[in-house]
Design an enzyme around this catalytic site. Sequence first.
Site, PDB file in Angstrom:
ATOM      1  CE  LYS A  79      -4.636   0.868   0.346  1.00  0.00           C
ATOM      2  NZ  LYS A  79      -5.516  -0.040  -0.058  1.00  0.00           N
ATOM      3  N   GLY A 177     -22.164   4.508   4.229  1.00  0.00           N
ATOM      4  CA  GLY A 177     -21.242   4.953   3.086  1.00  0.00           C
ATOM      5  C   GLY A 177     -21.975   4.924   1.856  1.00  0.00           C
ATOM      6  CG  ASN A 180     -16.612   4.920  -5.946  1.00  0.00           C
ATOM      7  OD1 ASN A 180     -17.326   5.440  -7.090  1.00  0.00           O
ATOM      8  ND2 ASN A 180     -15.501   5.442  -5.842  1.00  0.00           N
ATOM      9  CB  VAL A 181     -17.661   0.394  -1.751  1.00  0.00           C
ATOM     10  CG1 VAL A 181     -18.047  -0.903  -1.008  1.00  0.00           C
ATOM     11  CG2 VAL A 181     -16.315   0.423  -2.285  1.00  0.00           C
TER      12      VAL A 181
HETATM   13  P1  NAD Z   1     -16.068   6.928  -1.589  1.00  0.00           P
HETATM   14  O1  NAD Z   1     -15.200   8.003  -1.037  1.00  0.00           O
HETATM   15  O2  NAD Z   1     -16.560   6.679  -2.962  1.00  0.00           O
HETATM   16  O3  NAD Z   1     -17.298   6.591  -0.479  1.00  0.00           O
HETATM   17  C1  NAD Z   1     -17.294   6.615   0.912  1.00  0.00           C
HETATM   18  C2  NAD Z   1     -18.425   7.071   1.456  1.00  0.00           C
HETATM   19  O4  NAD Z   1     -18.440   7.248   2.794  1.00  0.00           O
HETATM   20  C3  NAD Z   1     -19.042   8.367   0.731  1.00  0.00           C
HETATM   21  O5  NAD Z   1     -20.292   8.606   0.757  1.00  0.00           O
HETATM   22  C4  NAD Z   1     -18.720   9.368   2.069  1.00  0.00           C
HETATM   23  O6  NAD Z   1     -19.305  10.383   2.121  1.00  0.00           O
HETATM   24  C5  NAD Z   1     -18.851   8.331   3.333  1.00  0.00           C
HETATM   25  N1  NAD Z   1     -18.183   8.733   4.713  1.00  0.00           N
HETATM   26  C6  NAD Z   1     -17.034   9.212   4.749  1.00  0.00           C
HETATM   27  N2  NAD Z   1     -16.694   9.625   6.049  1.00  0.00           N
HETATM   28  C7  NAD Z   1     -17.960   9.042   6.759  1.00  0.00           C
HETATM   29  C8  NAD Z   1     -18.362   9.155   8.027  1.00  0.00           C
HETATM   30  N3  NAD Z   1     -17.469   9.672   9.108  1.00  0.00           N
HETATM   31  N4  NAD Z   1     -19.453   8.589   8.427  1.00  0.00           N
HETATM   32  C9  NAD Z   1     -20.309   8.162   7.498  1.00  0.00           C
HETATM   33  N5  NAD Z   1     -20.076   8.345   6.029  1.00  0.00           N
HETATM   34  C10 NAD Z   1     -18.896   8.676   5.697  1.00  0.00           C
HETATM   35  O7  NAD Z   1     -15.129   5.409  -1.371  1.00  0.00           O
HETATM   36  P2  NAD Z   1     -15.187   4.122  -1.738  1.00  0.00           P
HETATM   37  O8  NAD Z   1     -14.392   3.682  -2.844  1.00  0.00           O
HETATM   38  O9  NAD Z   1     -16.956   3.659  -1.720  1.00  0.00           O
HETATM   39  O10 NAD Z   1     -14.488   3.200  -0.670  1.00  0.00           O
HETATM   40  C11 NAD Z   1     -15.043   3.205   0.790  1.00  0.00           C
HETATM   41  C12 NAD Z   1     -14.308   2.266   1.701  1.00  0.00           C
HETATM   42  O11 NAD Z   1     -14.237   0.777   1.086  1.00  0.00           O
HETATM   43  C13 NAD Z   1     -12.928   2.833   1.808  1.00  0.00           C
HETATM   44  O12 NAD Z   1     -12.408   2.419   3.258  1.00  0.00           O
HETATM   45  C14 NAD Z   1     -12.094   1.962   0.938  1.00  0.00           C
HETATM   46  O13 NAD Z   1     -10.577   1.721   1.012  1.00  0.00           O
HETATM   47  C15 NAD Z   1     -12.764   0.828   0.790  1.00  0.00           C
HETATM   48  N6  NAD Z   1     -12.632  -0.220  -0.253  1.00  0.00           N
HETATM   49  C16 NAD Z   1     -12.798   0.429  -1.548  1.00  0.00           C
HETATM   50  C17 NAD Z   1     -12.777  -0.482  -2.634  1.00  0.00           C
HETATM   51  C18 NAD Z   1     -13.228   0.067  -4.122  1.00  0.00           C
HETATM   52  O14 NAD Z   1     -13.343  -0.850  -5.017  1.00  0.00           O
HETATM   53  N7  NAD Z   1     -13.547   1.310  -4.163  1.00  0.00           N
HETATM   54  C19 NAD Z   1     -12.395  -1.585  -2.428  1.00  0.00           C
HETATM   55  C20 NAD Z   1     -12.222  -2.209  -1.341  1.00  0.00           C
HETATM   56  C21 NAD Z   1     -12.095  -1.553  -0.121  1.00  0.00           C
END
Ligand code: NAD
Length: 368
Positions: A79, A177, A180-181
């Site tokens: 990472k 949240g 994306n996920v």
């Molecule tokens: P993102 O930034 O698109 O979405 C994150 C969401 O969480 C947003 O809606 C944001 O407003 C919300 N959020 C942030 N802080 C918050 C809080 N304190 N309380 C409530 N909601 C909050 O990110 P993502 O790509 O969806 O990733 C989310 C998590 O999943 C991360 O931890 C990332 O490392 C992990 N992840 C992502 C992927 C991927 O394919 N994108 C794969 C594996 C793991």
Amino acid sequence: MMSHYIDNFADDLGPEKVVHIYEPKSKLRAIVVIDNISLGPAIGGCRMAKDVTTQEVFRLARAMTLKNALASLPHGGAKSAILADSGTDEKEALIREFAQAIKTLTDYTPGPDMGTDEECMAYIHDEIGRAVGLPKVLGGIPLDALGMTGYGLSVAAKVAANDLSLALENSRTIIQGFGNVGKAAAKYLSDIGVKLIATCDSKGGLHNPEGIDIPQLIKAKESGTPVSQSRLGKPVSNEELLKIESDIFIPAARPDVFTEANHELLKTSLVLEGANIPITHPAAKLMHQRGIMVVPDVIANSGGVICAATEYQGLSESDAFKRVEATIERNTDELVKRVFKEGLPPHEIAHKMARERIAKAMSYRAHM
Ligand code: NAD
């Protein structure tokens, strides 16, 4: 090279390398942790945020070592973090400089993560010919647009619910949240009958026991409306969201949401970890004692990296979907069955499963 603070977290698996990068002229500051490469060159996200620590990068790198091993990928775990605001005007320059700084770390291929995207990966690829999660025109499979991680979460839900005899039809689901996920998980889970009763973004939450209209919420989010102001349910605070009773809970926002101090707030049967490390291990152990089944991040959210590894091998989008489904199905089923058989918390079982595979690979290495 070991230094005193690394001793606090180094163990038999790694980390193999911890690199701190500082370019005085551009002020680029970055951290790279290559944890373990027994299974092959490491793949792991590059995040861009001001406040990431070495220990955090190490924990995330370790999660990638375990995740890649569990997904039977020929890749180790790593990472990196660029310590800067992801909204900076200097983003492209910093990314390009970071790429040059990791040029000789040939055992590490970066992918997108928080604060970086496929465009950033294209800059890195342009500089050093090494990156995954590329734009489609460069042979990339757009994992966020396809919602690969969310798709994998729906596969984990299907298998775990079946093993737990939990009916999926109309099961009350909460997604913390809606990014994306979270969005993709909501979409794919609704295809298999679950009902999204609450979700949130960083600005607040939304609760609707009758079920939130997911396409409408996605539309509202895309037009810039926060989840809580979408009028598709009752606004709730992000703290209240954690207390709502559900059948399935998916943390998909950030690390360390549930700890020993607040794990009792959670009232659910099944947790699928969409975010990385959203539940501390002591809290997960306590949840296990309360009869909650947690499918850990290293299994549940591996859709993204399986997709990235498929891209790395030059395979197609449909190959990626097939692999995500087959891998997460097999791992979730083995996990739930072993939790019942061995009586250990799911995180311990998942780590045992990964370590068994890494130990086998390490046994073939002459130089450790
Ligand atoms: P993102 O930034 O698109 O979405 C994150 C969401 O969480 C947003 O809606 C944001 O407003 C919300 N959020 C942030 N802080 C918050 C809080 N304190 N309380 C409530 N909601 C909050 O990110 P993502 O790509 O969806 O990733 C989310 C998590 O999943 C991360 O931890 C990332 O490392 C992990 N992840 C992502 C992927 C991927 O394919 N994108 C794969 C594996 C793991």
